[in-house]
Scaffold this motif. Structure first.
Motif, PDB file in Angstrom:
ATOM      1  N   LEU A   6       0.825  -1.204   0.000  1.00 46.52           N
ATOM      2  CA  LEU A   6       0.000   0.000   0.000  1.00 46.52           C
ATOM      3  C   LEU A   6       0.866   1.263   0.000  1.00 46.52           C
ATOM      4  O   LEU A   6       0.428   2.317  -0.464  1.00 46.52           O
ATOM      5  N   MET A   7       2.090   1.138   0.473  1.00 47.42           N
ATOM      6  CA  MET A   7       2.998   2.288   0.474  1.00 47.42           C
ATOM      7  C   MET A   7       3.322   2.731  -0.948  1.00 47.42           C
ATOM      8  O   MET A   7       3.670   3.903  -1.173  1.00 47.42           O
ATOM      9  N   THR A   8       3.216   1.840  -1.913  1.00 47.09           N
ATOM     10  CA  THR A   8       3.486   2.189  -3.308  1.00 47.09           C
ATOM     11  C   THR A   8       2.271   2.805  -3.990  1.00 47.09           C
ATOM     12  O   THR A   8       2.347   3.198  -5.156  1.00 47.09           O
ATOM     13  N   ARG A   9       1.156   2.888  -3.279  1.00 44.55           N
ATOM     14  CA  ARG A   9      -0.060   3.475  -3.838  1.00 44.55           C
ATOM     15  C   ARG A   9      -0.327   4.856  -3.255  1.00 44.55           C
ATOM     16  O   ARG A   9      -1.407   5.426  -3.456  1.00 44.55           O
ATOM     17  N   VAL A  10       0.650   5.389  -2.539  1.00 44.68           N
ATOM     18  CA  VAL A  10       0.575   6.730  -1.967  1.00 44.68           C
ATOM     19  C   VAL A  10       1.810   7.499  -2.416  1.00 44.68           C
ATOM     20  O   VAL A  10       2.930   7.004  -2.290  1.00 44.68           O
ATOM     21  N   VAL A  11       1.624   8.689  -2.937  1.00 47.93           N
ATOM     22  CA  VAL A  11       2.756   9.480  -3.409  1.00 47.93           C
ATOM     23  C   VAL A  11       3.601   9.953  -2.224  1.00 47.93           C
ATOM     24  O   VAL A  11       3.080  10.525  -1.271  1.00 47.93           O
ATOM     25  N   PHE A  42      -4.751   5.629   4.422  1.00 49.53           N
ATOM     26  CA  PHE A  42      -3.402   5.211   4.810  1.00 49.53           C
ATOM     27  C   PHE A  42      -2.570   6.370   5.345  1.00 49.53           C
ATOM     28  O   PHE A  42      -1.916   6.253   6.380  1.00 49.53           O
ATOM     29  N   THR A  43      -2.607   7.502   4.629  1.00 46.63           N
ATOM     30  CA  THR A  43      -1.732   8.613   5.005  1.00 46.63           C
ATOM     31  C   THR A  43      -1.960   9.095   6.433  1.00 46.63           C
ATOM     32  O   THR A  43      -0.996   9.235   7.198  1.00 46.63           O
TER      33      THR A  43
END
Length: 264
Positions: free
Chosen positions: A194-199, A247-248
């Motif tokens: 999921l970290m790769t889906r947040v800029v 997530f952020t």
């Protein structure tokens, strides 16, 4: 075949985090325009102080006052490059450690040449994905913009060589992070896709690495601690949420509540 380095012991991160909370380092972030707000919030949540000064004459003045400098070439242009060079030269004169994030190096000629030029200016640490680290060391890599098509373990020999050439700590990050000074290596696991889906999580990590480079003591330990803390934050936050929209805030909340005893 590369032998996997040992896992970084969490209790060492506890020591580094205690130092960070005590110092609250001022980090001069010359980072890409896409991630400025997220990067600042990550540093604030951890207890550091961010600043984003980009005018060349001010950048040179401010980097000498800061505890650490981040150079992220994500949205590079000539004026920004001039400001970065001014800031680095001033930081070096003041003894301020600086960190290079070679975003998308290897895929584009201008930024690749600029990043390689910066290596001679002695970064304290370099943080990039596998393709970026391999390209920076002169090897053929399979990157696509900011994304890596190479495995981080495959890039470990290039990271070691780069560390030996520059005397910098090199962190090659991915599904597993590898941190090396050219002689000793550590591995950090965790994180979440999921970290790769947040800029900005990778760029944020580079800013955290810069903050930890401001600490006294073993820089290899401090950079590995930065990687472990961010990886752990990603894992915990991902377990608590349904997707990138939530997530952020969960990620920032975990960093804010994190204490040394959580790693003891």
């Amino acid at each position: 075949m590369n032998t996997r380095p040992p896992l970084y012991p969490p209790f060492r991160a506890a020591k580094s985090l205690t130092q960070l909370h005590s110092l609250s380092p001022l980090v001069h972030c010359m980072t890409n325009e896409v991630v400025q707000s997220f990067t600042a919030n990550i540093l604030l949540a951890l207890g550091a102080s961010p600043a984003m000064v980009v005018e060349p004459c001010e950048a040179a003045q401010f980097s000498a006052l800061a505890d650490a400098l981040l150079i992220n070439i994500g949205t590079l242009h000539q004026v920004r490059a001039d400001a970065m060079l001014a800031a680095i030269n001033s930081a070096n004169q003041a003894g301020t450690p600086w960190v290079l994030d070679p975003v998308a190096v290897g895929g584009l000629t201008y930024r690749t040449d600029f990043a390689k030029q910066l290596l001679a200016l002695k970064p304290a640490a370099i943080r990039g994905n596998a393709s970026e680290i391999m390209a920076l060391s002169g090897l053929e890599a399979m990157g696509r913009g900011v994304d890596s098509a190479d495995d981080s373990l495959t890039a470990l020999p290039a990271a070691r060589e780069l560390a030996q050439q520059t005397a910098a700590i090199v962190a090659v990050t991915g599904e597993v992070d590898y941190i090396t000074d050219g002689r000793q290596d550590w591995a950090v696991t965790g994180g979440d896709k999921l970290m790769t889906r947040v800029v900005g999580t990778g760029c944020g990590l580079s800013a955290v690495v810069a903050a930890f480079c401001a600490l006294d003591g073993d820089r290899l330990d401090h950079v590995a601690s930065a990687c472990l803390i961010m990886s752990q934050a990603g894992k915990v936050a991902a377990d608590r949420v349904a997707g990138p929209g939530s997530f952020t805030p969960a990620f920032l909340d975990y960093l804010y509540t994190l204490r040394a005893e959580d790693f003891a």
